[in-house]
Enzyme design. Sequence first.
Site, PDB file in Angstrom:
ATOM      1  N   HIS A  55       0.837  -1.199   0.000  1.00 43.24           N
ATOM      2  CA  HIS A  55       0.000   0.000   0.000  1.00 43.24           C
ATOM      3  C   HIS A  55       0.874   1.252   0.000  1.00 43.24           C
ATOM      4  O   HIS A  55       2.031   1.215   0.430  1.00 43.24           O
ATOM      5  CB  HIS A  55      -0.901   0.027   1.233  1.00 43.24           C
ATOM      6  N   GLU A  57       0.872   3.877   1.866  1.00 42.77           N
ATOM      7  CA  GLU A  57       1.351   4.280   3.187  1.00 42.77           C
ATOM      8  C   GLU A  57       2.552   3.442   3.621  1.00 42.77           C
ATOM      9  O   GLU A  57       3.518   3.984   4.177  1.00 42.77           O
ATOM     10  CB  GLU A  57       0.231   4.128   4.236  1.00 42.77           C
ATOM     11  N   CYS A  85      -6.295   2.098   5.489  1.00 45.44           N
ATOM     12  CA  CYS A  85      -7.007   0.880   5.858  1.00 45.44           C
ATOM     13  C   CYS A  85      -6.584   0.467   7.275  1.00 45.44           C
ATOM     14  O   CYS A  85      -5.698   1.073   7.888  1.00 45.44           O
ATOM     15  CB  CYS A  85      -6.714  -0.229   4.854  1.00 45.44           C
ATOM     16  N   CYS A  88      -2.825  -0.325   7.435  1.00 46.44           N
ATOM     17  CA  CYS A  88      -1.972   0.870   7.370  1.00 46.44           C
ATOM     18  C   CYS A  88      -2.113   1.728   8.625  1.00 46.44           C
ATOM     19  O   CYS A  88      -1.130   2.309   9.085  1.00 46.44           O
ATOM     20  CB  CYS A  88      -2.278   1.672   6.119  1.00 46.44           C
TER      21      CYS A  88
END
Length: 154
Positions: A55, A57, A85, A88
């Site tokens: 992801h 992040e 999410c 993260c």
Amino acid sequence: MLETNHEKFMKEAIDQAMIAYRNNDVPIGAVIVKDDVIVSRGHNRSLERGNPLAHAEIEAIDLAMINLSESRLNGCSLYVTAEPCIMCAGAILHARIDKVFFGVLEPKFGGVVSIANIFDIQKTNHRVEWLSSIMSEEISEMMKTFFKNLRLNC
């Protein structure tokens, strides 16, 4: 912290999201800022890498730790186009990022406010301040276009 220009940093996150978009990955981008300077950038690379952990992040956190030669990111802020999410949000806590600024809510996986409130858990040893809806109209339009095109091409 000297952050006075949220739009400036969110535009950088949107630029990162557009890289993911062009690579047919969900267009989420992130930048990490310390002392009003961008120290890392990241974009979704889950499809590119065949890894659901890639992801934006996580990419930005990994790079910030390398660039700052630190194992914690105290004094840093994260700008990300969509609500982090649950995974993260946990990584943000572990990295000790102080502030998170995001553009749009993530109704299916959001770990800040939509599904879970990870930053509000009182038993954690770190507090993260957050603010949403930064450049949300532009980001929302980008996301809608991406998913519309994805449906058309399936």
